[in-house]
Design a protein around this motif. Structure first.
Motif, PDB file in Angstrom:
ATOM      1  N   GLY A 107     -15.489  30.127  47.783  1.00 56.23           N
ATOM      2  CA  GLY A 107     -14.518  29.285  48.822  1.00 56.23           C
ATOM      3  C   GLY A 107     -13.712  27.940  47.479  1.00 56.23           C
ATOM      4  N   PHE A 108     -15.665  27.426  47.756  1.00 58.85           N
ATOM      5  CA  PHE A 108     -15.281  25.804  46.405  1.00 58.85           C
ATOM      6  C   PHE A 108     -14.663  26.986  45.149  1.00 58.85           C
ATOM      7  N   VAL A 109     -14.856  27.094  44.290  1.00 59.28           N
ATOM      8  CA  VAL A 109     -14.631  27.112  43.193  1.00 59.28           C
ATOM      9  C   VAL A 109     -12.715  27.934  42.958  1.00 59.28           C
ATOM     10  N   PRO A 110     -12.321  28.747  43.924  1.00 57.74           N
ATOM     11  CA  PRO A 110     -11.321  29.288  43.523  1.00 57.74           C
ATOM     12  C   PRO A 110      -9.863  27.988  44.004  1.00 57.74           C
ATOM     13  N   LEU A 111     -10.956  27.318  45.145  1.00 59.11           N
ATOM     14  CA  LEU A 111      -9.968  26.578  45.414  1.00 59.11           C
ATOM     15  C   LEU A 111      -9.479  25.267  44.199  1.00 59.11           C
ATOM     16  N   ILE A 112     -10.467  24.968  43.897  1.00 56.87           N
ATOM     17  CA  ILE A 112     -10.387  24.561  42.491  1.00 56.87           C
ATOM     18  C   ILE A 112      -9.529  24.794  41.171  1.00 56.87           C
ATOM     19  N   THR A 172     -19.936  46.321  49.012  1.00 56.70           N
ATOM     20  CA  THR A 172     -18.096  46.089  48.603  1.00 56.70           C
ATOM     21  C   THR A 172     -17.284  45.837  49.371  1.00 56.70           C
ATOM     22  N   PRO A 173     -17.697  44.664  50.277  1.00 52.87           N
ATOM     23  CA  PRO A 173     -16.823  43.648  50.538  1.00 52.87           C
ATOM     24  C   PRO A 173     -17.369  42.471  50.003  1.00 52.87           C
ATOM     25  N   LEU A 174     -18.101  42.194  49.084  1.00 52.50           N
ATOM     26  CA  LEU A 174     -18.477  40.869  48.436  1.00 52.50           C
ATOM     27  C   LEU A 174     -17.794  41.755  46.970  1.00 52.50           C
ATOM     28  N   ALA A 175     -17.679  42.586  46.425  1.00 55.76           N
ATOM     29  CA  ALA A 175     -16.665  43.166  45.453  1.00 55.76           C
ATOM     30  C   ALA A 175     -15.101  42.497  45.661  1.00 55.76           C
ATOM     31  N   ILE A 176     -14.679  42.938  47.201  1.00 56.42           N
ATOM     32  CA  ILE A 176     -12.856  42.529  47.155  1.00 56.42           C
ATOM     33  C   ILE A 176     -12.962  41.414  47.585  1.00 56.42           C
ATOM     34  N   GLN A 177     -14.355  40.525  48.010  1.00 57.34           N
ATOM     35  CA  GLN A 177     -13.976  39.187  48.221  1.00 57.34           C
ATOM     36  C   GLN A 177     -13.887  38.807  46.852  1.00 57.34           C
ATOM     37  N   MET A 189     -11.957  40.355  43.963  1.00 55.09           N
ATOM     38  CA  MET A 189     -10.978  40.578  44.081  1.00 55.09           C
ATOM     39  C   MET A 189      -9.882  39.508  44.487  1.00 55.09           C
ATOM     40  N   LEU A 190      -9.640  39.210  46.186  1.00 60.24           N
ATOM     41  CA  LEU A 190      -9.107  38.618  46.996  1.00 60.24           C
ATOM     42  C   LEU A 190      -9.130  36.740  45.907  1.00 60.24           C
ATOM     43  N   ASN A 191     -10.089  36.463  45.455  1.00 64.49           N
ATOM     44  CA  ASN A 191     -10.285  35.161  45.217  1.00 64.49           C
ATOM     45  C   ASN A 191      -9.334  34.893  43.387  1.00 64.49           C
ATOM     46  N   ASN A 192      -8.900  36.324  42.736  1.00 65.62           N
ATOM     47  CA  ASN A 192      -8.285  36.330  41.578  1.00 65.62           C
ATOM     48  C   ASN A 192      -9.397  36.711  40.533  1.00 65.62           C
ATOM     49  N   GLY A 193     -11.101  37.051  41.112  1.00 67.81           N
ATOM     50  CA  GLY A 193     -11.702  37.082  40.072  1.00 67.81           C
ATOM     51  C   GLY A 193     -11.886  38.135  39.158  1.00 67.81           C
ATOM     52  N   ALA A 194     -11.037  39.709  40.147  1.00 71.07           N
ATOM     53  CA  ALA A 194     -11.245  40.614  39.621  1.00 71.07           C
ATOM     54  C   ALA A 194      -9.331  41.167  39.786  1.00 71.07           C
ATOM     55  N   ASP A 195      -8.525  42.329  39.381  1.00 67.41           N
ATOM     56  CA  ASP A 195      -7.931  43.054  38.883  1.00 67.41           C
ATOM     57  C   ASP A 195      -7.776  43.784  40.190  1.00 67.41           C
ATOM     58  N   ALA A 196      -8.971  44.180  40.291  1.00 69.01           N
ATOM     59  CA  ALA A 196      -8.895  46.379  41.282  1.00 69.01           C
ATOM     60  C   ALA A 196     -10.541  46.056  41.409  1.00 69.01           C
ATOM     61  N   VAL A 197     -10.629  47.015  42.770  1.00 69.27           N
ATOM     62  CA  VAL A 197     -12.001  47.301  43.324  1.00 69.27           C
ATOM     63  C   VAL A 197     -11.782  48.627  43.011  1.00 69.27           C
ATOM     64  N   VAL A 198     -12.728  48.868  42.796  1.00 69.31           N
ATOM     65  CA  VAL A 198     -13.133  51.291  42.653  1.00 69.31           C
ATOM     66  C   VAL A 198     -13.873  51.222  43.788  1.00 69.31           C
ATOM     67  N   ALA A 199     -13.850  51.554  44.860  1.00 72.18           N
ATOM     68  CA  ALA A 199     -15.039  52.242  45.902  1.00 72.18           C
ATOM     69  C   ALA A 199     -14.076  53.823  46.218  1.00 72.18           C
ATOM     70  N   ASP A 200     -15.214  53.418  47.317  1.00 65.21           N
ATOM     71  CA  ASP A 200     -14.716  54.837  48.522  1.00 65.21           C
ATOM     72  C   ASP A 200     -13.671  54.836  49.215  1.00 65.21           C
ATOM     73  N   SER A 201     -13.070  55.938  49.641  1.00 66.73           N
ATOM     74  CA  SER A 201     -11.938  56.542  50.205  1.00 66.73           C
ATOM     75  C   SER A 201     -12.050  55.284  51.789  1.00 66.73           C
ATOM     76  N   GLY A 202     -13.033  55.362  52.029  1.00 64.03           N
ATOM     77  CA  GLY A 202     -13.255  55.812  53.537  1.00 64.03           C
ATOM     78  C   GLY A 202     -13.361  54.177  53.633  1.00 64.03           C
ATOM     79  N   VAL A 203     -14.440  53.314  53.070  1.00 63.98           N
ATOM     80  CA  VAL A 203     -14.628  51.863  53.409  1.00 63.98           C
ATOM     81  C   VAL A 203     -13.141  51.167  52.810  1.00 63.98           C
ATOM     82  N   VAL A 204     -12.355  51.105  51.272  1.00 63.14           N
ATOM     83  CA  VAL A 204     -11.351  50.899  50.956  1.00 63.14           C
ATOM     84  C   VAL A 204      -9.806  50.802  52.552  1.00 63.14           C
ATOM     85  N   GLN A 205     -10.195  51.835  52.492  1.00 62.38           N
ATOM     86  CA  GLN A 205      -8.433  52.477  54.035  1.00 62.38           C
ATOM     87  C   GLN A 205      -9.193  51.714  55.034  1.00 62.38           C
ATOM     88  N   ALA A 206     -10.516  52.008  55.683  1.00 59.85           N
ATOM     89  CA  ALA A 206     -11.399  50.790  56.596  1.00 59.85           C
ATOM     90  C   ALA A 206     -10.440  49.517  56.578  1.00 59.85           C
TER      91      ALA A 206
END
Lengths: 218, 273
Positions: free
Chosen positions: A77-82, B174-179, B181-198
């Motif tokens: 939350g916090f770090v991406p915000l900054i 996997t949700p943490l890994a996706i999180q 990527m959403l926060n620009n900490g990774a370019d991509a996530v590689v995970a099982d199709s079932g989870v990714v699609q859901a």
């Protein structure tokens, strides 16, 4: 139980990398946490209730919520915000420092308040300002008393840094879990991690013991 | 005084060693006898749509399959959400009877555990943000990849970036890994199709894209048992039975909204036998 030394040897370079990072994170956490803690502790003992309130609130929040949760909130939350993206090392140092500051603030407060009132009165009557009296008379005495509880806090902080594995910060525990995931074995990775932490915390307590002896007056 | 103190210390140290030695095998141990018919099944319930918590209840494809198969084999089931690594540890230490957690059958794992026949076909897929230039596994070279620790997605990432590369970020779920990527900490996530699609289906507002790389191998999930478990034959029989009597297709449709490729899974089972 056959204990496989070969896989520990295979992961040794990673554990070494992790150890260096853990030491770095812990030292940064101790450094910033102590400075911040001193400021917050001094803020909390201000006579003006309104000015002291935010500092008490800070301590209440950071001492009253699990570090685990704080790490997740700060990292996602916090770090991406900054800075617009996640950074596990930044988030790690930040969460360890902020959390540790709440504890050290209380240690500083207690230490300062444990010094006899007469000391302050005597320094003020010698013509020192409040700040000077704090710096030259009160804090040096208080600091000596704070070493044992501060040492406690530093050791806890070193161990707490293992929680950063959850945000993929590549410290000791991260590699321990990576190793566990690779070989599907429990004893080797976690015992190795535990042993490294023990070495780190023991070195820390030796250092603090030495410091205490150095500052002993009697 | 001194003597009694050292005696107490010795006792303490002894008991610690004893405790450490036997871990938690006391009351949730494996039911080797047929008399207690409740199986202790471990899982990592953070893997929708296979197993996840829904208002405190465990739901998902794996949970339904486990219940159906166990019922057919004549057992009751107590599902226990212990987490991924702990599930493996529990089975290795014989502290659980079975594990179902979208576990891919592979040779490494077969060395330490026994598996049932495969019950699900899966593939790893690449999850990226809209606007990313990644269009195949090759494009992941030099990029940062977030994965779930100890999954086949991690194996694929390591195949591209190298073993234990610092550009691979391993997360607990996997949700943490996706999180990440959403926060620009990774370019991509590689995970099982079932989870990714859901995940994509449930989060349409997040503008995510799935890339399927044909070169990623197919894999099959199996129910995992401690090495030498006597439950395997009964479970294999039950898995085949629910496939032939239509229960499997019903469960599949309820969870994924489409019909299963029964021929494919049967062919894989024939191979495994």
């Amino acid at each position: 139980m056959n204990f496989r030394w070969d896989i520990i040897a295979a992961y040794a370079p990673f554990f070494l990398k992790g150890t260096l990072l853990t030491i770095g994170l812990s030292l940064a956490g101790i450094f910033f946490g102590t400075i911040l803690g001193l400021l917050i502790g001094l803020g909390k003992i201000m006579r003006n209730k309104w000015l002291a309130f935010p500092f008490s609130l800070y301590i209440t929040i950071f001492r009253g919520t699990p570090l685990f949760v704080q790490i997740l909130i700060i990292h996602f939350g916090f770090v991406p915000l900054i800075i617009g993206k996640t950074n596990s090392i930044f988030a790690g140092i930040l969460s360890l420092s902020l959390n540790s500051a709440a504890y050290t603030a209380e240690i500083f407060r207690a230490g300062i308040q444990s010094i006899d009132k007469g000391q302050m009165e005597a320094s003020r009557s010698l013509g020192m300002s409040h700040v000077q009296a704090m710096r030259h008379v009160i804090l040096p005495q208080a600091f000596k008393r704070m070493i044992p509880p501060l040492g406690n806090e530093f050791i806890v902080l070193i161990k707490d840094s293992s929680l950063l594995a959850i945000i993929a910060c590549q410290e000791i525990m991260y590699w321990g879990r990576a190793m566990q995931g690779q070989y599907y074995r429990v004893w080797e990775p976690y015992f190795t991690a535990a042993a490294i932490y023990l070495v780190l915390t023991y070195s820390m307590s030796l250092l603090l013991n030495y410091l205490e002896r150095r500052l002993a007056t009697e | 005084m001194k003597k009694s103190f050292s005696l107490v210390m010795a006792l303490l140290i002894m008991s610690v060693i004893m405790l450490a030695g036997c871990g938690t095998s006391s009351n949730n141990g494996s039911s080797s006898t047929k008399s207690e018919k409740t199986l202790h099944v471990v899982t990592d319930a953070s893997y929708a749509p296979f197993e996840n918590m829904d208002n405190g209840k465990m739901v998902g494809f794996d949970v339904d399959i486990m219940n159906a198969v166990a019922k057919d084999a004549g057992y009751k089931v107590k599902m226990d959400n212990v987490g991924w690594d702990a599930a493996f540890a529990a089975l290795e230490g014989n502290n659980a009877d079975a594990g179902i957690s979208a576990i891919t059958i592979n040779n490494d794992r077969k060395q330490t555990y026994d598996f049932s026949l495969p019950y699900f076909q899966s593939k790893n897929e690449i999850l990226i943000k809209d606007g990313s230039t990644i269009s195949s596994g090759k494009d992941l070279k030099g990029k940062t990849i977030a994965v779930q620790n100890a999954t086949t997605g991690q194996t694929i990432a390591e195949g591209i970036l190298g073993k234990n590369s610092s550009k691979i970020k391993k997360f607990d779920t996997t949700p943490l890994a996706i999180q990440e990527m959403l926060n620009n900490g990774a370019d991509a996530v590689v995970a099982d199709s079932g989870v990714v699609q859901a995940y994509v289906k449930n989060n349409p507002d997040q503008k995510l894209k799935i890339v399927d790389d044909p070169s990623f191998p197919s894999e099959y999930y199996g129910i995992m048992f401690p090495k030498g478990s006597k439950l395997v034959p009964a479970f294999n029989k039950a898995i085949k039975k629910i496939i032939s009597d239509g229960t499997y297709a019903k469960i599949y449709k309820a969870n994924f909204g489409k019909d299963p490729d029964l021929a494919q899974i049967k062919a894989e089972q024939a191979k495994a036998e």
